[in-house]
Design a protein around this motif. Sequence first.
Motif, mmCIF file in Angstrom:
data_model
loop_
_atom_site.group_PDB
_atom_site.id
_atom_site.type_symbol
_atom_site.label_atom_id
_atom_site.label_comp_id
_atom_site.label_asym_id
_atom_site.label_seq_id
_atom_site.Cartn_x
_atom_site.Cartn_y
_atom_site.Cartn_z
ATOM 1 N N ASP A 126 0.808 -1.218 0.000
ATOM 2 C CA ASP A 126 0.000 0.000 0.000
ATOM 3 C C ASP A 126 0.841 1.269 0.000
ATOM 4 O OD1 ASP A 126 0.879 -0.482 2.606
ATOM 5 O OD2 ASP A 126 -1.017 0.032 3.552
ATOM 6 N N ALA A 127 1.984 1.254 0.703
ATOM 7 C CA ALA A 127 2.858 2.430 0.687
ATOM 8 C C ALA A 127 3.438 2.648 -0.708
ATOM 9 C CB ALA A 127 3.984 2.272 1.710
ATOM 10 N N ALA A 128 3.759 1.553 -1.400
ATOM 11 C CA ALA A 128 4.289 1.677 -2.755
ATOM 12 C C ALA A 128 3.247 2.277 -3.693
ATOM 13 C CB ALA A 128 4.746 0.313 -3.265
ATOM 14 N N ARG A 180 -2.073 4.435 -12.042
ATOM 15 C CA ARG A 180 -0.783 4.429 -12.730
ATOM 16 C C ARG A 180 -0.218 3.013 -12.887
ATOM 17 N NH1 ARG A 180 2.455 9.692 -10.161
ATOM 18 N NH2 ARG A 180 1.349 11.252 -11.404
ATOM 19 N N LEU A 181 -0.569 2.113 -11.988
ATOM 20 C CA LEU A 181 -0.074 0.737 -12.103
ATOM 21 C C LEU A 181 -0.391 0.131 -13.462
ATOM 22 C CD1 LEU A 181 -0.933 -0.894 -8.650
ATOM 23 C CD2 LEU A 181 1.347 -0.537 -9.610
ATOM 24 N N TRP A 182 -1.540 0.493 -13.997
ATOM 25 C CA TRP A 182 -1.962 -0.102 -15.259
ATOM 26 C C TRP A 182 -1.459 0.675 -16.466
ATOM 27 C CZ3 TRP A 182 -3.606 -4.881 -15.595
ATOM 28 C CH2 TRP A 182 -4.051 -5.493 -14.418
ATOM 29 N N ALA A 183 -0.776 1.792 -16.236
ATOM 30 C CA ALA A 183 -0.157 2.536 -17.333
ATOM 31 C C ALA A 183 1.306 2.176 -17.460
ATOM 32 C CB ALA A 183 -0.289 4.037 -17.104
ATOM 33 N N ALA A 184 1.858 1.480 -16.451
ATOM 34 C CA ALA A 184 3.281 1.156 -16.425
ATOM 35 C C ALA A 184 3.536 -0.146 -17.173
ATOM 36 C CB ALA A 184 3.745 1.022 -14.981
ATOM 37 N N PRO A 185 4.772 -0.341 -17.661
ATOM 38 C CA PRO A 185 5.112 -1.595 -18.321
ATOM 39 C C PRO A 185 4.952 -2.805 -17.419
ATOM 40 C CG PRO A 185 6.757 0.080 -18.794
ATOM 41 C CD PRO A 185 5.858 0.639 -17.743
ATOM 42 N N SER A 186 5.141 -2.632 -16.104
ATOM 43 C CA SER A 186 4.910 -3.715 -15.140
ATOM 44 C C SER A 186 4.463 -3.089 -13.841
ATOM 45 C CB SER A 186 6.185 -4.536 -14.910
ATOM 46 O OG SER A 186 7.077 -3.805 -14.095
ATOM 47 N N SER A 187 4.154 -3.914 -12.844
ATOM 48 C CA SER A 187 3.645 -3.378 -11.584
ATOM 49 C C SER A 187 4.722 -2.695 -10.760
ATOM 50 C CB SER A 187 3.015 -4.509 -10.756
ATOM 51 O OG SER A 187 3.988 -5.466 -10.418
ATOM 52 N N THR A 188 5.967 -2.773 -11.204
ATOM 53 C CA THR A 188 7.024 -2.142 -10.423
ATOM 54 C C THR A 188 7.738 -1.033 -11.173
ATOM 55 O OG1 THR A 188 8.614 -3.822 -11.170
ATOM 56 C CG2 THR A 188 7.489 -4.224 -9.082
ATOM 57 N N THR A 189 7.242 -0.660 -12.351
ATOM 58 C CA THR A 189 7.878 0.420 -13.087
ATOM 59 C C THR A 189 6.853 1.450 -13.493
ATOM 60 O OG1 THR A 189 7.631 -0.714 -15.188
ATOM 61 C CG2 THR A 189 9.702 -1.050 -14.021
ATOM 62 N N ALA A 190 7.267 2.707 -13.445
ATOM 63 C CA ALA A 190 6.364 3.774 -13.855
ATOM 64 C C ALA A 190 7.179 4.986 -14.241
ATOM 65 C CB ALA A 190 5.396 4.118 -12.724
ATOM 66 N N GLU A 249 10.417 0.641 -5.388
ATOM 67 C CA GLU A 249 10.997 -0.378 -4.514
ATOM 68 C C GLU A 249 10.336 -0.292 -3.144
ATOM 69 O OE1 GLU A 249 12.729 -3.572 -3.307
ATOM 70 O OE2 GLU A 249 13.187 -2.813 -5.313
ATOM 71 N N PRO A 250 9.345 -1.162 -2.871
ATOM 72 C CA PRO A 250 8.761 -1.181 -1.525
ATOM 73 C C PRO A 250 9.839 -1.523 -0.496
ATOM 74 C CG PRO A 250 7.445 -2.458 -3.070
ATOM 75 C CD PRO A 250 8.736 -2.156 -3.757
ATOM 76 N N MET A 251 9.745 -0.917 0.681
ATOM 77 C CA MET A 251 10.743 -1.142 1.716
ATOM 78 C C MET A 251 10.053 -1.494 3.022
ATOM 79 S SD MET A 251 13.261 2.050 0.794
ATOM 80 C CE MET A 251 14.763 1.311 1.448
ATOM 81 N N GLU A 252 10.777 -2.206 3.871
ATOM 82 C CA GLU A 252 10.255 -2.589 5.187
ATOM 83 C C GLU A 252 11.124 -1.932 6.264
ATOM 84 O OE1 GLU A 252 7.439 -4.346 6.039
ATOM 85 O OE2 GLU A 252 6.970 -4.108 3.911
ATOM 86 N N LEU A 253 11.091 -0.604 6.296
ATOM 87 C CA LEU A 253 11.890 0.138 7.269
ATOM 88 C C LEU A 253 11.262 0.142 8.653
ATOM 89 C CD1 LEU A 253 12.749 3.264 5.048
ATOM 90 C CD2 LEU A 253 14.162 1.229 5.446
#
Length: 243
Positions: free
Chosen positions: A101-103, A218-228, A135-139
Amino acid sequence: MNEVAERKVLVLDVGGTHVKVRATGRKGEVKIPSGPEMTGPQMVSAVKKVTRTWSYDVVSIGYPGPVLHGRPLHEPANLGPGWIGLDFAKAFRHPVKLVNDAAMQALGSYRGGRMLFLGLGTGLGSAMIVNGIVEPMELAHLPYKKGRTYEDYVGERGRERLGNKKWRRAVEDVVERLRAALEPDDVVIGGGNVKRIKTLPPGARRGDNENAFVGGYRLWAAPSSTTAPPSRARGAAAGGGRR
């Protein structure tokens, strides 16, 4: 208009007290009460009930915990069980992208360069975006002071224990420590508790929970779920029909 822009996206922002639901072309959001008794299947059932007359093509889910390859790694700390192993695409009968969710909120807040996102809520959400790569993080669970973690100080339980004044000082200290360690160009502080901070730490800007929905589109506009990439992200927000 291209295929991505024409997609209608259902966005779910799953939290410890509510699941917030919004879709392309609809005004406002619907809040579904959640809490420690809500299981994964119960969430799906509740969302499908309130959206039964809605039209959408794909689904974005912001999940309150670590996600790997689009699947939860652990059951959420503040919700019920039944999330790991749940086939969300089959349950919703639509393609699904599930991210931390933070990502998702970070993606909706992104303006370019190196951005650190910190979400102040029940816990502490965190993510970095570097040149469009999320890059989701677990800080939250890193050690901080007196045998306690960052989340123990700046999450909601920390605020209740410390009181607002000491909690705000802890937030400022945590932001400065993470800024020094990660060297971002931009720091965004979001989450529900950011409203309790009148003056943000120097160089930080205020996020908005609305940005979680922007990130979901935006997730669905990106080439993958981790790029935008920034240019694609801006286009996705416009194409999605709302910010």
